[in-house]
Design an enzyme around this catalytic site. Structure first.
Site, PDB file in Angstrom:
ATOM      1  N   CYS A  97      36.361  52.312  50.253  1.00 42.42           N
ATOM      2  CA  CYS A  97      36.176  53.112  49.042  1.00 42.42           C
ATOM      3  C   CYS A  97      35.579  54.474  49.406  1.00 42.42           C
ATOM      4  CB  CYS A  97      35.351  52.361  48.001  1.00 42.42           C
ATOM      5  SG  CYS A  97      35.466  53.130  46.346  1.00 42.42           S
ATOM      6  N   HIS A 175      37.662  47.594  47.143  1.00 42.33           N
ATOM      7  CA  HIS A 175      36.433  46.974  47.639  1.00 42.33           C
ATOM      8  C   HIS A 175      36.683  45.538  48.105  1.00 42.33           C
ATOM      9  CE1 HIS A 175      33.352  49.973  46.651  1.00 42.33           C
ATOM     10  NE2 HIS A 175      34.081  50.259  45.587  1.00 42.33           N
ATOM     11  N   GLU A 177      34.913  43.935  50.093  1.00 41.83           N
ATOM     12  CA  GLU A 177      33.596  43.294  50.290  1.00 41.83           C
ATOM     13  C   GLU A 177      33.005  42.752  48.994  1.00 41.83           C
ATOM     14  OE1 GLU A 177      32.135  47.248  48.755  1.00 41.83           O
ATOM     15  OE2 GLU A 177      33.967  46.356  49.572  1.00 41.83           O
TER      16      GLU A 177
END
Length: 237
Positions: A97, A175, A177
């Site tokens: 990002c 994202h 994660e």
């Protein structure tokens, strides 16, 4: 092998990305750029670790703009230079990002506010789904990059470019994660009001994140695996 995660704020956990690096035996270090005490006044100085001490760098997301030199320039500009040197030298980088936007800017692309935000679980159109799967991936961004010269764009949505490779580096706009714990931190630190301002329901978004956690983790692990083998060349295929 050693990996350095750059956490730009105190609510940027490593999630399943860090989990997968650990499962591959990487020693994980973190560098926090803006501590909680400076969150409301983030234009502080920081000394980035020597990239030469690591095998791969992972700059994570941030709530600020990768174009906003006035707001965060005291560390933003040094980080862009630091990443330019790393990518140009052939060091593997996985930019996530904001981190991906920094790579774009470092390598001659640009970053600017987008016409509209992308927030929530979103599928992407991927040219190489074995490297960057089509998702859905979690999005939470207001800006977008232009792909830098010499890079290969891999994925996109109608709103923004979503992934590119350059040298031994992969940048993604979404994202991977993100998990429920990470989303809760974002909601608690201003994200909930931003989501509502976009006409969305943060409670439904959280419920969706919890319900799809296993599938999202599997997608993220596959992305990390493909990055480490096909882009970074750090693991055998």
């Amino acid at each position: 092998m050693r990996v350095l995660f750059v956490q730009h704020d105190h609510v940027s956990p490593l999630g399943p990305v860090g989990e997968r690096f650990a499962q591959h035996g990487f020693e994980i270090d973190t560098h926090l750029v803006v501590p909680e005490s400076s969150f409301e006044a983030p234009n502080i100085a920081t000394a980035f670790p020597s990239a030469a001490d690591y095998d791969v760098l992972v700059p994570l997301g941030a709530p600020w703009g990768a174009w906003d030199d006035a707001c965060i320039g005291r560390w933003l500009l040094p980080e862009i230079s630091w990443l330019r040197d790393a990518v140009s030298s052939g060091m593997p980088v996985l930019g996530i990002c904001f981190g991906g936007q920094l790579v774009a800017r470092a390598m001659g692309g640009s970053v600017a506010p987008a016409p509209r935000a992308e927030i929530g679980w979103t599928s992407v159109w991927s040219d190489q789904p074995t490297l960057v799967g089509e998702g859905p991936w979690f999005q939470f961004h207001y800006d977008r990059w232009t792909v830098p010269p010499g890079a290969v764009e891999l994925a996109r949505t109608p709103a923004a470019s979503q992934a590119f490779t350059i040298e031994r580096t992969l940048a993604v706009q979404f994202h991977p994660e993100l998990d429920a714990a990470g989303l809760q931190g974002w909601l608690d630190w201003g994200g909930a009001s931003k989501i509502r301002d976009d006409g969305l329901d943060p409670d439904v978004m959280m419920a969706q994140t919890v319900a799809t956690a296993d599938a999202a983790r599997d997608r993220t692990h596959a992305l990390v695996d493909a990055f480490l083998t096909d882009v970074a060349g750090l693991l055998p295929r």
